[in-house]
Scaffold this active site. Structure first.
Site, mmCIF file in Angstrom:
data_model
loop_
_atom_site.group_PDB
_atom_site.id
_atom_site.type_symbol
_atom_site.label_atom_id
_atom_site.label_comp_id
_atom_site.label_asym_id
_atom_site.label_seq_id
_atom_site.Cartn_x
_atom_site.Cartn_y
_atom_site.Cartn_z
ATOM 1 N N ASP A 182 40.982 46.484 46.033
ATOM 2 C CA ASP A 182 41.080 45.032 45.928
ATOM 3 C C ASP A 182 41.528 44.333 47.208
ATOM 4 O OD1 ASP A 182 40.799 42.667 44.457
ATOM 5 O OD2 ASP A 182 42.927 42.601 43.987
ATOM 6 N N CYS A 220 28.861 43.545 24.656
ATOM 7 C CA CYS A 220 29.475 42.280 24.240
ATOM 8 C C CYS A 220 28.791 41.690 23.005
ATOM 9 C CB CYS A 220 29.424 41.252 25.378
ATOM 10 S SG CYS A 220 30.622 41.558 26.692
ATOM 11 N N CYS A 255 46.565 34.232 34.491
ATOM 12 C CA CYS A 255 46.236 33.895 33.099
ATOM 13 C C CYS A 255 45.596 35.111 32.460
ATOM 14 C CB CYS A 255 45.281 32.697 33.065
ATOM 15 S SG CYS A 255 44.736 32.222 31.399
ATOM 16 N N CYS A 258 41.558 35.265 28.523
ATOM 17 C CA CYS A 258 40.238 35.855 28.264
ATOM 18 C C CYS A 258 40.329 37.366 28.105
ATOM 19 C CB CYS A 258 39.240 35.466 29.349
ATOM 20 S SG CYS A 258 39.609 36.073 31.006
#
Length: 343
Positions: A133, A187, A240, A243
């Site tokens: 990352d 999904c 956050c 999701c």
């Protein structure tokens, strides 16, 4: 034999603390350049100028190191022990993203990657490079190509074995290792991750506008946040998890084995009033060894003041009032906004 090497590699990776290890080729992500170009062309990267500046490498991992023949993709679980959405019901407390509630994962994952890379060299020679990352590597598409999971509608990687609570790391090598098959998208018709987003950051399934994403706004965005979005931040002060937490595949998530990913008690539900009072030295002390440290005191306290303004708690008015003349313009602006909201 090379197939035997792969079997031993997977076993060694698990022994070192990784929960998944699969292999793809650097050129197994042909759609990335087009998708990245479209993302940047629509300005959806916001202030993350490095995405545009390094677009060639990020879109073509084979060009990052032309000698590489294989990419070993590793996944490591950081599944939380608590429901990360519970904190949103406590407006006097700050919500910190699960991954940032303890030590910086970059450091821990990279150390493990280097150990695995050294083992690989000792076993079979070749050359290696490790990434986690901090380089222009499209880790999520490579993870999907290797079969660690698939990129869900929230654009994060989802695994049938790990849910979506896991870190990614990669080892590029000149060795030609047997590749794994890519994972299919599972999904289906689910929209849980899209519908829960407080800021409507997903223009469409599998697309993200970072400029509306709370993780981007609280971590990457410098200066004041747009007025329209401040009220939607709630008490989220760093990142956050909405999701991620909404994904039904998390029912298969495995527990984190690394104890240093477990939340520090003082970061599970920190009091906004105490966080707003942090000066630079206190901020650095509290978040020593944490990924939060890199955004600095000013951006962090700005976020805390937005949360105070959203709290609806009149008793926090005096906390914000003390910062209306803060030397940092974004902090002072956030303090005035909070005071106005609470008046």
């Amino acid at each position: 034999m090379i197939s035997d090497l792969k079997t031993r590699l997977v076993a060694e990776a698990h022994e070192m603390g990784f929960d998944a290890c699969r292999i793809c080729r650097p050129w197994d992500v042909p759609l990335v350049p087009e998708r990245l170009e479209a993302f940047v062309a629509k300005q959806r990267h916001g202030q993350m100028s490095w995405m545009a500046e390094r677009m060639h490498w990020r879109g073509n991992p084979a060009d990052l190191w032309p000698a590489a023949k294989s990419v070993i993709m590793l996944g490591e679980s950081y599944t939380p022990e608590h429901d990360p959405l519970d904190i949103l019901q406590h407006p006097d407390r700050g919500a910190i993203s699960v991954y940032a509630q303890n030590k910086d994962y970059h450091d821990m994952v990279k150390k493990r990657l280097k150990r695995l890379a050294r083992w690989l060299i000792a076993e079979s020679g070749g050359e290696v490079k490790v990434f986690v990352d901090t380089a222009p590597v499209p880790e999520k598409p490579l993870g999907a190509a290797a079969g660690l999971g698939w990129q869900g509608k929230h654009t994060n990687l989802v695994s049938r074995q790990m849910g979506n609570w896991f870190f990614l790391g990669s080892v590029f090598t000149t060795l030609d290792l047997p590749r794994d098959e890519a994972e299919e998208d599972h999904c289906g018709s689910c929209r849980a991750c899209l519908d829960i987003c407080p800021t409507d950051a997903f223009p469409a399934p599998y697309q993200l506008d970072a400029r509306r994403c709370i993780s981007y706004l609280t971590i990457e965005h410098k200066g004041p946040v747009e007025q329209e979005l401040r009220g939607k931040l709630g008490n989220r002060i760093y990142g956050c998890d909405d999701c991620l937490a909404a994904c039904p595949w998390n029912k298969f998530a495995i527990a984190a084995r690394e104890l240093r990913y477990a939340a520090r008690e003082e970061l599970k539900a920190p009091r906004l009033a105490e966080l707003a009072a942090l000066d630079d030295a206190a901020f650095r002390a509290l978040f020593s060894g944490s990924p939060i440290k890199r955004i600095g005191r000013d951006r962090f306290v700005r976020n805390v003041l937005y949360a105070i303004g959203n709290s609806g708690m009149q008793e926090l008015h005096s906390v914000a009032q003390r910062l209306v003349d803060d030397p940092d313009p974004a902090v002072a602006d956030a303090a005035r906004w909070a005071c106005a909201r609470l008046s």
